[in-house]
Design a protein around this motif. Structure first.
Motif, PDB file in Angstrom:
ATOM      1  N   MET A 198      11.212 -56.607   4.653  1.00 16.63           N
ATOM      2  CA  MET A 198      10.290 -57.227   3.694  1.00 16.63           C
ATOM      3  C   MET A 198       8.863 -57.236   4.259  1.00 16.63           C
ATOM      4  N   ASP A 199       8.731 -57.566   5.553  1.00 13.99           N
ATOM      5  CA  ASP A 199       7.407 -57.574   6.189  1.00 13.99           C
ATOM      6  C   ASP A 199       6.756 -56.189   6.129  1.00 13.99           C
ATOM      7  N   ALA A 238       9.763 -67.705   1.740  1.00 16.40           N
ATOM      8  CA  ALA A 238       8.586 -68.017   0.918  1.00 16.40           C
ATOM      9  C   ALA A 238       7.356 -68.233   1.798  1.00 16.40           C
ATOM     10  N   LYS A 239       7.550 -68.941   2.909  1.00 11.33           N
ATOM     11  CA  LYS A 239       6.412 -69.193   3.806  1.00 11.33           C
ATOM     12  C   LYS A 239       5.919 -67.900   4.435  1.00 11.33           C
ATOM     13  N   ARG A 240       6.846 -66.983   4.726  1.00 10.15           N
ATOM     14  CA  ARG A 240       6.456 -65.690   5.281  1.00 10.15           C
ATOM     15  C   ARG A 240       5.651 -64.901   4.243  1.00 10.15           C
ATOM     16  N   LEU A 241       6.059 -64.971   2.982  1.00 11.12           N
ATOM     17  CA  LEU A 241       5.326 -64.260   1.919  1.00 11.12           C
ATOM     18  C   LEU A 241       3.939 -64.872   1.712  1.00 11.12           C
ATOM     19  N   GLU A 242       3.846 -66.178   1.895  1.00 12.69           N
ATOM     20  CA  GLU A 242       2.545 -66.851   1.810  1.00 12.69           C
ATOM     21  C   GLU A 242       1.629 -66.305   2.912  1.00 12.69           C
ATOM     22  N   SER A 244       1.847 -63.438   4.329  1.00 14.93           N
ATOM     23  CA  SER A 244       1.566 -62.007   4.145  1.00 14.93           C
ATOM     24  C   SER A 244       0.430 -61.763   3.158  1.00 14.93           C
ATOM     25  N   GLY A 245      -0.026 -62.822   2.481  1.00 17.63           N
ATOM     26  CA  GLY A 245      -1.179 -62.676   1.596  1.00 17.63           C
ATOM     27  C   GLY A 245      -0.854 -62.436   0.131  1.00 17.63           C
ATOM     28  N   ALA A 246       0.441 -62.527  -0.238  1.00 14.11           N
ATOM     29  CA  ALA A 246       0.802 -62.379  -1.660  1.00 14.11           C
ATOM     30  C   ALA A 246       0.009 -63.398  -2.483  1.00 14.11           C
ATOM     31  N   HIS A 247      -0.321 -63.034  -3.708  1.00 12.14           N
ATOM     32  CA  HIS A 247      -1.167 -63.902  -4.545  1.00 12.14           C
ATOM     33  C   HIS A 247      -0.370 -64.901  -5.377  1.00 12.14           C
ATOM     34  N   GLY A 248       0.943 -64.717  -5.427  1.00  9.15           N
ATOM     35  CA  GLY A 248       1.763 -65.650  -6.193  1.00  9.15           C
ATOM     36  C   GLY A 248       3.229 -65.327  -5.995  1.00  9.15           C
ATOM     37  N   LEU A 249       4.073 -66.358  -6.070  1.00 10.91           N
ATOM     38  CA  LEU A 249       5.521 -66.149  -5.958  1.00 10.91           C
ATOM     39  C   LEU A 249       6.176 -66.518  -7.275  1.00 10.91           C
ATOM     40  N   VAL A 250       7.136 -65.696  -7.683  1.00 11.75           N
ATOM     41  CA  VAL A 250       7.962 -66.000  -8.850  1.00 11.75           C
ATOM     42  C   VAL A 250       9.303 -66.485  -8.287  1.00 11.75           C
ATOM     43  N   LEU A 251       9.653 -67.732  -8.563  1.00  9.88           N
ATOM     44  CA  LEU A 251      10.825 -68.349  -7.935  1.00  9.88           C
ATOM     45  C   LEU A 251      12.056 -68.191  -8.817  1.00  9.88           C
ATOM     46  N   SER A 252      12.982 -67.340  -8.381  1.00  5.12           N
ATOM     47  CA  SER A 252      14.180 -67.086  -9.168  1.00  5.12           C
ATOM     48  C   SER A 252      15.419 -67.326  -8.313  1.00  5.12           C
ATOM     49  N   GLY A 253      16.540 -66.761  -8.725  1.00  7.97           N
ATOM     50  CA  GLY A 253      17.775 -66.931  -7.966  1.00  7.97           C
ATOM     51  C   GLY A 253      18.867 -66.077  -8.560  1.00  7.97           C
ATOM     52  N   GLY A 254      19.940 -65.879  -7.785  1.00 10.62           N
ATOM     53  CA  GLY A 254      21.089 -65.126  -8.272  1.00 10.62           C
ATOM     54  C   GLY A 254      21.109 -63.698  -7.745  1.00 10.62           C
ATOM     55  N   PHE A 255      22.269 -63.082  -7.849  1.00 11.81           N
ATOM     56  CA  PHE A 255      22.484 -61.712  -7.384  1.00 11.81           C
ATOM     57  C   PHE A 255      23.091 -60.965  -8.549  1.00 11.81           C
ATOM     58  N   VAL A 256      22.453 -59.921  -9.064  1.00 14.33           N
ATOM     59  CA  VAL A 256      23.018 -59.258 -10.237  1.00 14.33           C
ATOM     60  C   VAL A 256      24.421 -58.715  -9.984  1.00 14.33           C
ATOM     61  N   SER A 257      24.715 -58.368  -8.717  1.00 16.31           N
ATOM     62  CA  SER A 257      26.038 -57.801  -8.459  1.00 16.31           C
ATOM     63  C   SER A 257      27.107 -58.862  -8.220  1.00 16.31           C
ATOM     64  N   LYS A 258      26.713 -60.057  -7.777  1.00 14.21           N
ATOM     65  CA  LYS A 258      27.727 -61.053  -7.424  1.00 14.21           C
ATOM     66  C   LYS A 258      27.678 -62.315  -8.281  1.00 14.21           C
ATOM     67  N   ALA A 259      26.483 -62.675  -8.758  1.00 13.81           N
ATOM     68  CA  ALA A 259      26.360 -63.902  -9.563  1.00 13.81           C
ATOM     69  C   ALA A 259      25.325 -63.678 -10.656  1.00 13.81           C
ATOM     70  N   PRO A 260      25.608 -62.721 -11.580  1.00 14.81           N
ATOM     71  CA  PRO A 260      24.575 -62.365 -12.567  1.00 14.81           C
ATOM     72  C   PRO A 260      24.176 -63.520 -13.482  1.00 14.81           C
ATOM     73  N   MET A 261      25.129 -64.364 -13.871  1.00 13.31           N
ATOM     74  CA  MET A 261      24.760 -65.430 -14.799  1.00 13.31           C
ATOM     75  C   MET A 261      24.049 -66.588 -14.101  1.00 13.31           C
ATOM     76  N   TYR A 262      24.039 -66.560 -12.756  1.00 12.54           N
ATOM     77  CA  TYR A 262      23.208 -67.536 -12.041  1.00 12.54           C
ATOM     78  C   TYR A 262      21.734 -67.224 -12.322  1.00 12.54           C
ATOM     79  N   VAL A 263      21.442 -65.925 -12.533  1.00 11.71           N
ATOM     80  CA  VAL A 263      20.071 -65.514 -12.849  1.00 11.71           C
ATOM     81  C   VAL A 263      19.717 -65.949 -14.272  1.00 11.71           C
ATOM     82  N   MET A 264      20.643 -65.704 -15.227  1.00 13.51           N
ATOM     83  CA  MET A 264      20.292 -65.819 -16.645  1.00 13.51           C
ATOM     84  C   MET A 264      20.875 -67.040 -17.350  1.00 13.51           C
TER      85      MET A 264
END
Length: 408
Positions: A198-199, A238-242, A244-264
């Motif tokens: 990610m870095d 999240a703190k690492r992304l802060e 790294s200089g990202a301008h905003g974080l979109v906070l989500s969750g879930g894994f499409v392959s293992k927990a798809p409805m956790y996302v939706m």
């Protein structure tokens, strides 16, 4: 209504939006040949005309190996003129244009991505069914550069912002999560090691973004299944992304392959999903095992809010709330809780003009009834709301939708 922040401008890095609404990067399935289509342009234009601050074109793969569907964008020079038409149409309606960039990692198949799928670790992907190859350490710098090149292509195509996908079990997420990262080298093991890829990506992305592109990152607050990442680790991500200089974080969750409805959230209408599938064995497999493969998770408005508030308390950077927003009152509440903007997808599929209506009606609520029919058909054909279909649905699908909506 007087003190609502909803229709005030908001800034992410070099970009200022006319209001605090963003169409989230929900996959449209409107890109046959991995290129933009008139249908994609018309859909995003309608959302822009409907009052949105920014509309995000979903999931563009940074390399061919990153494609998970055959109707998905793949960032390459040939599609830039088509994307330029799309961004011009969005800008003409007064909205900003964003594009989500990602790589699906192990969630693909040779028939789609043209090679043996690659991931953080090797193994077998049950959903595609296919073997997956773990990326070698010496391949990672080039993979990170592909993200940077895609940012440059996005700029050329007229986009104002990119959203890097680091959640939902895609490639960056596969490196971050201990459940998918079993590496024994410096990219596996401790969280510090799992964040290395990610870095590398963020370094290339921020370099390419320069001073004129906004960079948002979508990440998981929880993976949504046992053995996945929990908040103690994702807070550090999240703190690492802060940093790294990202301008905003979109906070989500879930894994499409293992927990798809956790996302939706809600239930996946299996009958509707299989109705549009063309591959016969997948159709029957999903129809028989779907309920078990895709367990339902109850829908409630703003379902990620409780978790997201913990991130708001710990971070200084701009945060974007996504997940289950369908009413003006809840959106106002989320903005009052300190989130800088909100993302929606299903609400705008149901009603592209929802943002404009919220301007006029304090109690505006869209008519999405959470049957998830739109998501069920997206795996095979373009995403659409069942309330606006030209064709008549078969009776068995109507019954399924009615049953799920009655529960909601």
């Amino acid at each position: 209504m007087g003190n609502s922040k909803l229709f005030t401008p908001v800034t992410f890095g070099p970009l200022t939006l006319r209001n605090r609404t963003i169409r989230s990067a929900a996959f449209e399935s409107m890109c046959p040949g991995n290129a933009p289509s008139d249908m994609l342009l018309d859909y995003h234009r309608s959302v822009a005309a409907g009052g949105i601050g920014m509309t995000t074109v979903a999931y563009a793969a940074v390399t061919r190996s990153g494609l998970s569907f055959d109707r998905q964008l793949w960032m390459r020079p040939e599609i830039i003129p088509g994307l330029r038409e799309l961004t011009d149409a969005i800008h003409a309606e007064g909205a900003a244009a964003g594009i989500q960039l990602g790589h699906c990692g192990n969630m693909s198949h040779k028939s789609i991505c043209g090679c043996t799928p690659v991931g953080a670790s090797g193994g077998f992907n049950l959903y595609s069914p296919t073997f997956v190859r773990g990326l070698r350490a010496d391949e990672l710098p080039e993979m990170a550069r592909a993200y940077g090149r895609s940012v440059n292509l996005a700029r050329e195509a007229g986009f104002d912002a990119v959203e890097i996908h680091a959640g939902h079990g895609y490639l960056i997420s596969q490196f971050l999560s201990p459940s998918t990262n079993h590496r024994k080298d410096e990219f596996g093991g401790s969280l510090q090691n799992r964040m290395r890829f990610m870095d590398m990506v963020m370094e290339e992305v921020m370099k390419a973004a320069g001073s004129d592109m906004a960079v948002l990152v979508k990440m998981n607050m929880r993976d949504g299944f046992r053995g996945g990442m929990e908040m103690d680790e994702t807070m550090q991500v999240a703190k690492r992304l802060e940093q790294s200089g990202a301008h905003g974080l979109v906070l989500s969750g879930g894994f499409v392959s293992k927990a798809p409805m956790y996302v939706m959230r809600g239930e996946m209408p299996i009958r509707s999903m299989t109705h549009y599938m063309t591959c016969w064995w997948l159709k029957y497999g999903v129809r028989m095992a779907g309920k078990w493969m895709i367990p339902a998770v109850p829908f409630k408005e703003a379902y990620f809010l409780e978790d997201a508030l913990k991130f708001r308390a710990e971070l200084k950077m701009p945060l974007i709330y996504v997940g289950g927003l369908v009413s003006r009152s809840k959106i106002d509440e989320v903005l009052d809780d300190g989130f800088d903007a909100v993302q929606m997808a299903r609400a705008l599929l149901n009603e592209p003009g929802f943002v404009n209506r919220m301007r006029d009606e304090e109690n505006a609520r869209c008519n999405c009834r959470h049957s998830n029919y739109c998501i069920a058909r997206m795996y095979s054909i373009e995403m659409a709301c069942h309330q606006h279909l030209g064709e008549e649905l078969p009776a068995c699908l109507k019954r399924e939708i009615e049953r799920i909506e009655a529960k909601g």
